[in-house]
Design a protein around this motif. Structure first.
Motif, PDB file in Angstrom:
ATOM      1  N   PHE A 107     -24.465  53.479  35.845  1.00  0.00           N
ATOM      2  CA  PHE A 107     -24.848  54.807  35.360  1.00  0.00           C
ATOM      3  C   PHE A 107     -25.859  55.431  36.320  1.00  0.00           C
ATOM      4  CE2 PHE A 107     -27.449  57.710  32.801  1.00  0.00           C
ATOM      5  CZ  PHE A 107     -26.470  58.476  32.178  1.00  0.00           C
ATOM      6  N   ASN A 108     -26.832  54.650  36.743  1.00  0.00           N
ATOM      7  CA  ASN A 108     -27.867  55.173  37.633  1.00  0.00           C
ATOM      8  C   ASN A 108     -27.363  55.377  39.051  1.00  0.00           C
ATOM      9  OD1 ASN A 108     -30.564  55.439  36.190  1.00  0.00           O
ATOM     10  ND2 ASN A 108     -29.854  53.455  35.459  1.00  0.00           N
ATOM     11  N   ASN A 145     -17.101  56.208  36.118  1.00  0.00           N
ATOM     12  CA  ASN A 145     -17.743  55.558  34.977  1.00  0.00           C
ATOM     13  C   ASN A 145     -17.022  55.882  33.676  1.00  0.00           C
ATOM     14  OD1 ASN A 145     -19.626  54.527  36.741  1.00  0.00           O
ATOM     15  ND2 ASN A 145     -21.196  56.056  36.255  1.00  0.00           N
ATOM     16  N   HIS A 150     -19.414  59.684  38.340  1.00  0.00           N
ATOM     17  CA  HIS A 150     -19.413  59.921  36.894  1.00  0.00           C
ATOM     18  C   HIS A 150     -17.995  59.812  36.333  1.00  0.00           C
ATOM     19  CE1 HIS A 150     -23.586  60.804  36.224  1.00  0.00           C
ATOM     20  NE2 HIS A 150     -23.604  61.786  37.115  1.00  0.00           N
ATOM     21  N   GLY A 157     -26.518  62.214  26.570  1.00  0.00           N
ATOM     22  CA  GLY A 157     -26.083  61.677  27.854  1.00  0.00           C
ATOM     23  C   GLY A 157     -25.557  62.742  28.792  1.00  0.00           C
ATOM     24  N   LEU A 182     -27.263  52.214  27.978  1.00  0.00           N
ATOM     25  CA  LEU A 182     -26.425  52.787  29.033  1.00  0.00           C
ATOM     26  C   LEU A 182     -27.264  53.404  30.144  1.00  0.00           C
ATOM     27  CD1 LEU A 182     -23.487  54.598  27.193  1.00  0.00           C
ATOM     28  CD2 LEU A 182     -23.389  52.519  28.561  1.00  0.00           C
TER      29      LEU A 182
END
Length: 207
Positions: free
Chosen positions: A88-89, A107, A104, A146, A82
């Motif tokens: 994510f990046n 996501n 975020h 995370g 992930l």
């Protein structure tokens, strides 16, 4: 007990298709029936493969559950963590903290429809199944790692309304329970939940 509708057994199935079929069947059954109540025979029947194929294609029931969860988190079966996914990046690399939180939330709302029912099944099974309990604990640790990354990244961009640990713990505590309660149980539209989550995170964390 509700019977599982058997798909026609396909003796001519290509070997490379078996893992995908088994994982798709297991995802459906674990999400709707629960982990403990789902048998290997039922997974094979749903996938349309022979029982031994389930083991050769993916593995034992705990291995299947872990594989299904990993794929649900990522959105595919590519062996890419992930933390290395572009989406994510994108959220981490965004310099504007408000936009970063918006990404975020986006996501999370992309992942949760795939993962939340499975996580509910694993959490329920963890009370009486050692394999499910081990997976639930491992999943919780991964999620904490995370959310700590996200919190540290956000703290580097702006002055927060709360400390970094609170940000990480809040991000860890909200999903999947908020999604299950509001979308699955209360019937909120997914778009409404995403808007609510984005606004909530921005209000909680940003000045």
């Amino acid at each position: 007990m509700t019977s599982v509708k058997r798909r026609t057994y396909r003796s001519s199935i290509r070997r490379g298709d078996a893992p995908r079929l088994v994982c798709a069947a297991a995802h459906q059954l674990f999400s709707t029936r629960g982990y403990v109540a789902t048998s290997i025979e039922e997974i094979a029947a749903e996938a349309g493969v022979a029982r031994p194929t389930v083991f050769t294609a993916v593995g034992t029931k705990p291995v299947i559950l872990k594989t299904v969860l990993d794929q649900a988190m990522a959105g595919d079966d590519a062996p890419v963590p992930l933390a290395e996914r572009p989406w994510f990046n994108e959220a981490l690399d965004e310099r504007d903290p408000r936009r970063s939180l918006e990404l975020h939330a986006r996501n999370l709302c992309s992942i949760l429809p795939r993962v939340a029912p499975l996580m509910r099944a694993v959490e329920a099974a963890a009370a009486g199944d050692a394999d499910a309990a081990a997976l639930w604990n491992d999943l919780s640790r991964q999620r904490r790692t995370g959310t700590a990354i996200v919190a540290a990244n956000l703290a580097a961009k702006t002055t927060l309304r709360c400390d970094e640990r609170t940000v990480a713990d809040t991000l860890w505590a909200l999903p999947p329970h908020a999604y299950l309660s509001l979308v699955v149980d209360a019937g909120w539209p997914a778009e409404e939940f995403q808007t609510w989550l984005t606004d909530l995170l921005q209000r909680l964390f940003l000045p």
